[in-house]
Scaffold this motif. Structure first.
Motif, short mmCIF file in Angstrom:
data_model
loop_
_atom_site.label_atom_id
_atom_site.label_comp_id
_atom_site.label_asym_id
_atom_site.label_seq_id
_atom_site.Cartn_x
_atom_site.Cartn_y
_atom_site.Cartn_z
N TRP A 25 71.49 -40.21 -33.19
CA TRP A 25 72.80 -40.64 -32.72
C TRP A 25 72.60 -41.59 -31.55
CZ3 TRP A 25 77.80 -38.59 -34.16
CH2 TRP A 25 77.76 -37.71 -35.24
N LYS A 68 78.18 -31.96 -33.96
CA LYS A 68 78.69 -33.29 -34.31
C LYS A 68 79.90 -33.65 -33.43
CE LYS A 68 81.10 -34.29 -38.08
NZ LYS A 68 81.45 -34.48 -39.49
N LEU A 72 80.46 -36.82 -30.89
CA LEU A 72 81.59 -37.73 -31.07
C LEU A 72 82.47 -37.79 -29.82
CD1 LEU A 72 82.53 -36.88 -34.76
CD2 LEU A 72 81.51 -39.02 -33.91
N GLU A 73 82.64 -36.65 -29.14
CA GLU A 73 83.44 -36.63 -27.90
C GLU A 73 82.83 -37.52 -26.83
OE1 GLU A 73 83.85 -32.58 -26.69
OE2 GLU A 73 85.29 -32.12 -28.26
N GLU A 75 81.29 -40.18 -27.50
CA GLU A 75 81.31 -41.51 -28.11
C GLU A 75 79.97 -41.96 -28.67
OE1 GLU A 75 83.43 -44.28 -25.65
OE2 GLU A 75 85.16 -42.96 -25.51
N TYR A 76 79.16 -41.00 -29.10
CA TYR A 76 77.93 -41.33 -29.82
C TYR A 76 78.30 -41.61 -31.28
CZ TYR A 76 74.79 -40.15 -26.04
OH TYR A 76 74.11 -40.15 -24.85
N GLU A 77 77.49 -42.42 -31.92
CA GLU A 77 77.69 -42.75 -33.33
C GLU A 77 76.41 -42.40 -34.09
OE1 GLU A 77 78.77 -46.86 -33.62
OE2 GLU A 77 80.50 -46.60 -32.30
#
Length: 89
Positions: A25, A68, A72-73, A75-77
């Motif tokens: 990520w 996950k 996402l919180e 702001e990883y992708e």
């Protein structure tokens, strides 16, 4: 970057030494992008490791979805694809 551990985490070396799959990520807003590694075992115990901090566990969870959501919180992708342990050994 938030770095908290959950209280329901497995032993730190359990997932690292017995992983089923891993995902990479990134935080694309930084240059170069910041990378974290998500490792999960066959029972969905997951840990997020920070390679820049000597593979320190920055988050642990007993399910993939919680790990996950934590990424996402912040702001990883995800980088496309997974690396499966059975493909390497």
């Amino acid at each position: 970057m938030q770095t908290t551990n959950t209280t329901s985490s497995p032993a730190p070396d359990l997932v690292k030494n017995n992983w089923d799959f891993t995902e990479v990520w990134i935080d694309p807003m930084l240059s170069p992008p910041y990378i974290l590694l998500l490792l999960c075992d066959s029972k969905q115990n997951c840990q997020i490791y920070d390679p820049k901090q000597g593979d320190k566990v920055v988050f642990s969870s007993n399910n993939y979805e919680a790990a996950k959501l934590w990424l996402l919180e912040d702001e990883y992708e995800p980088v496309e694809g997974r690396l499966l342990a059975k493909e390497l050994f």
